[in-house]
Design a protein around this motif. Structure first.
Motif, PDB file in Angstrom:
ATOM      1  N   ALA A 179      22.375 -80.170  14.274  1.00 46.81           N
ATOM      2  CA  ALA A 179      23.193 -80.621  15.409  1.00 46.81           C
ATOM      3  C   ALA A 179      22.316 -80.944  16.615  1.00 46.81           C
ATOM      4  N   VAL A 180      21.294 -80.135  16.847  1.00 45.90           N
ATOM      5  CA  VAL A 180      20.381 -80.409  17.963  1.00 45.90           C
ATOM      6  C   VAL A 180      19.583 -81.686  17.695  1.00 45.90           C
ATOM      7  N   ALA A 182      20.428 -84.211  15.843  1.00 44.64           N
ATOM      8  CA  ALA A 182      21.281 -85.399  15.828  1.00 44.64           C
ATOM      9  C   ALA A 182      21.521 -85.961  17.224  1.00 44.64           C
ATOM     10  N   GLN A 183      21.398 -85.126  18.252  1.00 42.69           N
ATOM     11  CA  GLN A 183      21.635 -85.600  19.620  1.00 42.69           C
ATOM     12  C   GLN A 183      20.566 -86.580  20.083  1.00 42.69           C
ATOM     13  N   ARG A 184      19.360 -86.483  19.503  1.00 41.82           N
ATOM     14  CA  ARG A 184      18.275 -87.397  19.872  1.00 41.82           C
ATOM     15  C   ARG A 184      17.818 -88.212  18.671  1.00 41.82           C
ATOM     16  N   SER A 185      18.700 -88.440  17.732  1.00 43.14           N
ATOM     17  CA  SER A 185      18.319 -89.105  16.492  1.00 43.14           C
ATOM     18  C   SER A 185      18.064 -90.589  16.714  1.00 43.14           C
ATOM     19  N   SER A 191      20.321 -89.030   9.779  1.00 43.61           N
ATOM     20  CA  SER A 191      20.861 -87.722  10.159  1.00 43.61           C
ATOM     21  C   SER A 191      22.017 -87.343   9.242  1.00 43.61           C
TER      22      SER A 191
END
Length: 231
Positions: A179-180, A182-185, A191
């Motif tokens: 989840a962390v 994916a925020q900057r993917s 992802s």
């Protein structure tokens, strides 16, 4: 006098024949391969690493499709190899050189695909080296969070017995790390692929634990107790 023809064997039908039932059977085959085939577990962990690279470094559409296709093709080949091994074992009840060659050839096909994927992966990195060189922050983030995520997947697919809380902690930890990330993917497709691989790893851990419970002897049926009853 010729022996009478043996009637064809009768196999019990599977429960359910609709689309959802067929999907369930296919899913069961995938998880069974992960649980019982060491090479499939290696491919699964390697695919997670590919997903981390793809979600951390911006790649072109053709390169994304190529990497995802290579991962899926290796999975397909390993599943097919596992099915062929089971078929050979079912048909041959004793050692046969042709059976051994059949298994070796099927395994060689998977090996060729795996080596080809490594070459393609390296070629993509070399072709995009300038992008890799300028993505230091993203690489540091992927390493700092991706390696623990890979460790969580590795724990889930390991065949060694362990307490249930270890699997639960590994799965929840992997979900949190993903989840962390994916925020900057750089690619939600990679992802999502990594999330799917984590779910497969969690399902394999649950299936392995369920199989262990179903094959474990009932309480009180230890060899000592069984000897006492027999006496």
């Amino acid at each position: 006098m010729n022996a009478p023809a043996r009637p064809p064997p009768h196999f019990p039908s599977r429960r359910g024949s609709g689309f959802l039932a067929s999907f369930g059977h296919a899913w069961a085959g995938l998880i069974h391969t992960v649980v019982h085939q060491r090479n499939m577990r290696v491919h699964l962990v390697s695919a997670v690493l590919v997903g981390l690279v793809g979600s951390g470094i911006p790649l072109g559409l053709a390169e994304k499709v190529t990497l995802i296709f290579c991962v899926l093709l290796i999975f397909f080949a390993e599943i097919l190899n596992s099915a062929l091994e089971h078929l050979v074992d079912l048909a041959v009840n004793h050692f046969d050189e042709k059976a051994r060659l059949t298994k070796d050839a099927a395994a060689a096909g998977v090996l060729v695909l795996a080596l080809g994927t490594v070459v393609i992966f390296a070629a993509i990195l070399v072709h995009n080296w300038e992008t890799v060189r300028t993505s230091t922050d993203a690489i540091v983030r992927q390493v700092a969070l991706g390696l623990p995520l890979t460790a969580c997947v590795l724990v889930l697919v390991l065949p060694q017995p362990r307490p249930a809380w270890v699997d639960v902690l590994a799965f929840l930890g992997g979900c949190g790390l993903l989840a962390v990330l994916a925020q900057r993917s750089a690619s939600l497709v990679f992802s999502a692929m990594t999330a799917g691989l984590l779910f497969v790893a969690g399902s394999s851990a649950w299936t392995r634990r369920r199989e262990a419970r179903s094959t474990a002897p009932p309480a009180g049926d230890s060899p000592v107790n069984g000897h006492e009853k027999a006496g």
